[in-house]
Design an enzyme around this catalytic site. Structure first.
Site, mmCIF file in Angstrom:
data_model
loop_
_atom_site.group_PDB
_atom_site.id
_atom_site.type_symbol
_atom_site.label_atom_id
_atom_site.label_comp_id
_atom_site.label_asym_id
_atom_site.label_seq_id
_atom_site.Cartn_x
_atom_site.Cartn_y
_atom_site.Cartn_z
ATOM 1 N N GLU A 61 0.807 -1.214 0.000
ATOM 2 C CA GLU A 61 0.000 0.000 0.000
ATOM 3 C C GLU A 61 0.843 1.268 0.000
ATOM 4 O OE1 GLU A 61 -2.573 -3.239 1.859
ATOM 5 O OE2 GLU A 61 -0.493 -2.570 2.071
ATOM 6 N N PHE A 123 -11.726 -6.802 13.992
ATOM 7 C CA PHE A 123 -10.639 -7.278 13.128
ATOM 8 C C PHE A 123 -10.298 -6.222 12.086
ATOM 9 C CE2 PHE A 123 -9.433 -9.621 9.179
ATOM 10 C CZ PHE A 123 -8.187 -10.064 9.618
ATOM 11 N N GLN A 124 -9.033 -5.896 11.980
ATOM 12 C CA GLN A 124 -8.494 -4.903 11.050
ATOM 13 C C GLN A 124 -9.156 -3.538 11.208
ATOM 14 O OE1 GLN A 124 -8.426 -6.616 7.038
ATOM 15 N NE2 GLN A 124 -6.339 -7.338 7.403
ATOM 16 N N LYS A 173 -17.755 -0.390 5.706
ATOM 17 C CA LYS A 173 -18.224 -1.388 4.754
ATOM 18 C C LYS A 173 -19.739 -1.372 4.611
ATOM 19 C CE LYS A 173 -17.393 -6.215 3.459
ATOM 20 N NZ LYS A 173 -16.696 -7.484 3.856
ATOM 21 N N MET A 475 24.487 8.295 3.020
ATOM 22 C CA MET A 475 24.394 9.592 3.679
ATOM 23 C C MET A 475 24.611 9.451 5.185
ATOM 24 S SD MET A 475 24.128 12.784 3.041
ATOM 25 C CE MET A 475 23.245 13.154 1.530
#
Length: 570
Positions: A61, A123-124, A173, A475
């Site tokens: 993502e 959940f999630q 949802k 760096m």
């Protein structure tokens, strides 16, 4: 009584919230979305099957958010990315923050658990609305499917207008599957234009006319406002020398005789000395970032400041502006028509510009990265876009490539996101398929999002990757060498994979070089290849970026240890 049947009233079609979301995106002109599916956002992915919007399936993502970032910067459109709830949403956060700090218009859409489960540690479930509050211009949790069209319209307006930036839409949802009457996409009024302050413009004209050592200090805001032609005209009409921030490179072409270079930590000596000695600093679309100013209390110590920006919050935030102008340079240019008498200053700046030109004749047979990047910039087609990662190679790109336009140089400025390069370059190439796109990366940065090589392969996105491999976090190693008594800590990457073999495992053509006599042919092969290509370039692990302004030091106190020139041939 008439025997004719009465006409049946037209019925408003009922569609799911997910379908309404896609139709609202279509109404905003969205052609491409970057994302990754999951449970909470699955209704939206079901709606995508019937939508003309092209979806690019990334492999992480974060890649979606950074690709949307590159897409937006190069195309001028709003970038769109999508992810599911929980880890999908949190994986977008770095890309959202990058867009916020670099003023990139983006709409991030996240699925969310059903409304009745929000707040139950389902959940999630994460509070992505709360997590992203400091890094978005605005955010919404849509509670009613009837609000979807208006929310999308408002989200795009806010992302675009004023100082652009990211916004977030969180879609539970149950709202995505709820039915709603579709009456068409919503409309919203545009933000009114800021009136020009004529008195402030006159004060600015007076300061310019009275100045003896004026300097234009330009940033990415010039590109955001589409004001590059106005900036170039202002510079040429007034004869004032120009310096630029990292992200403002290309506002005035870097080979223009009035351009002194990038200022700041890795800026040119001509630019930094010019800033320190000027008596008038005209700041256009820049924000006095610490990487540009060095020790702020000693930055441009003799200068009065004219600050021009569309974001009032930036005016006098870090440096007092004697005159502030809200608006775009394009609007204000006709009011600033004047030419100061600065021949001596112009001559001094031109002399320093000539003295500051880098040399590329470093001794030895190893590949000298600045010389390779300069040569790449010379042989690349003039419309090539370069997206780069973060590290030493980022500074070498800034210092040594030819930058003709702000939107041809994409880099993560404010956040400094390692892993930016490949997905951002992918977004550019998908948004502007007619433009050649090069990604310059390092062996540390590329491993942050190397999974997106699979996305390049799947869609045959023709990004050319130049991977500079010094087997170290370069760096960090340089800073540990210079400022931490060479106490090297966790910078060794000598166990890197063979990147050419790895690229081929992804199905991408690749080659490796390690001697400078291989550079010319390798670069020509890179640009002649159809489809994606990775050129693995081994460079000296001890090579440093010069000049360097140490932390908490004024910009004129630069460290400069450029490699000695080789002895010219007889």
């Amino acid at each position: 009584m008439s025997t004719h049947a009465q006409p049946t009233p037209a019925t408003t079609p009922r569609i799911r919230g997910a379908d309404a979301l896609l139709r609202a995106l279509e109404a905003e002109g969205v052609r491409t979305v970057f994302g990754y599916p999951g449970g909470a956002i699955m209704p939206v992915y079901d709606a995508l099957v019937d939508s003309p919007i092209r979806h690019i399936l990334v492999r992480h993502e974060q890649g979606a958010a950074l690709a949307a970032n590159g897409y937006a910067r190069a195309s001028g459109e709003v970038g769109v990315c999508m992810a599911t709830s929980g880890p999908g949403a949190t994986n977008l956060v770095t890309g959202i923050a990058d867009a916020y700090l670099d003023s990139v218009p983006m709409v991030a859409i996240t699925g969310q658990v059903p409304s009745h489960l929000m707040g139950t540690d389902a959940f999630q479930e994460v509070d992505i609305f709360g997590i992203t509050l400091p890094i978005v211009k605005h955010s919404w949790v849509i509670r009613d499917a009837r609000d979807i069209a208006a929310t999308v319209r408002e989200a795009f307006r806010i992302a675009r207008e004023g100082r652009p930036g990211p916004v977030l839409i969180d879609l539970p949802k149950d709202v995505a599957v709820a039915e709603v009457d579709w009456t068409g996409a919503a409309t919203s009024p545009s933000e009114p234009a800021t009136p020009i302050d004529r008195a402030a413009v006159q004060r600015a004209r007076t300061l310019i006319q009275q100045s003896q050592r004026p300097l234009l200090y330009t940033g990415y805001g010039v590109g955001v406002a589409g004001a590059e032609p106005a900036l170039r005209r202002l510079a040429e009409d007034t004869g004032i020398p120009v310096v630029s921030t990292l992200k403002g490179l290309g506002g005035v072409p870097t080979d223009h005789p009035q351009f002194l270079g990038m200022l700041g930590m890795h800026g040119s000596r001509a630019a930094n000395l010019g800033v320190q000695e000027c008596d008038l600093l005209i700041c256009v679309g820049a924000r006095f970032d610490d990487r540009a100013t060095g020790k702020l209390a000693e930055f441009a110590p003799h200068a009065k400041v004219i600050h021009l920006d569309t974001d009032a919050a930036e005016i006098s935030k870090l440096r007092y502006a004697h005159v502030h102008l809200l608006g775009t340079l394009t609007e204000l240019l006709p009011q600033l028509d004047c030419r100061p008498q600065i021949a001596d200053w112009q001559a001094l700046c031109a002399e320093r510009r000539a003295e500051s030109q880098p040399r590329y004749d470093a001794p030895g047979e190893d590949i000298y990265a600045p010389a390779l990047l300069r040569r790449m910039s010379e042989i690349a087609p003039a419309n090539t876009v370069v997206a780069c990662d973060v590290g030493q190679h980022q500074m070498w790109v800034a210092q040594h490539c030819i930058h003709r336009s702000i939107h041809q140089h994409l880099t993560s400025g404010g956040l400094g996101t390692m892993g930016f390069g490949v997905p951002a370059a992918m977004g550019v190439a998908i948004g502007m398929p007619e433009r050649p796109v090069v990604c310059v990366s390092g062996d540390g940065s590329i491993m942050m999002n190397i999974q997106e090589l699979a996305t390049l392969r799947r869609y045959q996105v023709p990004v050319k990757i130049i991977l500079l491999d010094n087997s170290a976090l370069g760096m960090v190693r340089q800073w540990q060498e210079l400022f931490f008594a060479e106490r090297y800590s966790e910078i060794d990457l000598s166990d890197n994979p063979d990147f050419a073999v790895l690229a081929r495992a992804f199905g991408i053509e690749a080659a490796s070089i390690e001697r400078r006599d291989q550079v010319e042919d390798a670069l020509k092969h890179l640009f002649a290849t159809d489809g994606p290509f990775l050129l693995h370039v081994r460079i000296d692990p001890k090579a440093n970026v010069w000049p360097l302004v140490p932390p908490n030091t004024p910009n004129h106190k630069m460290m400069d240890a450029a490699p000695p020139a080789s002895t010219p041939a007889a």
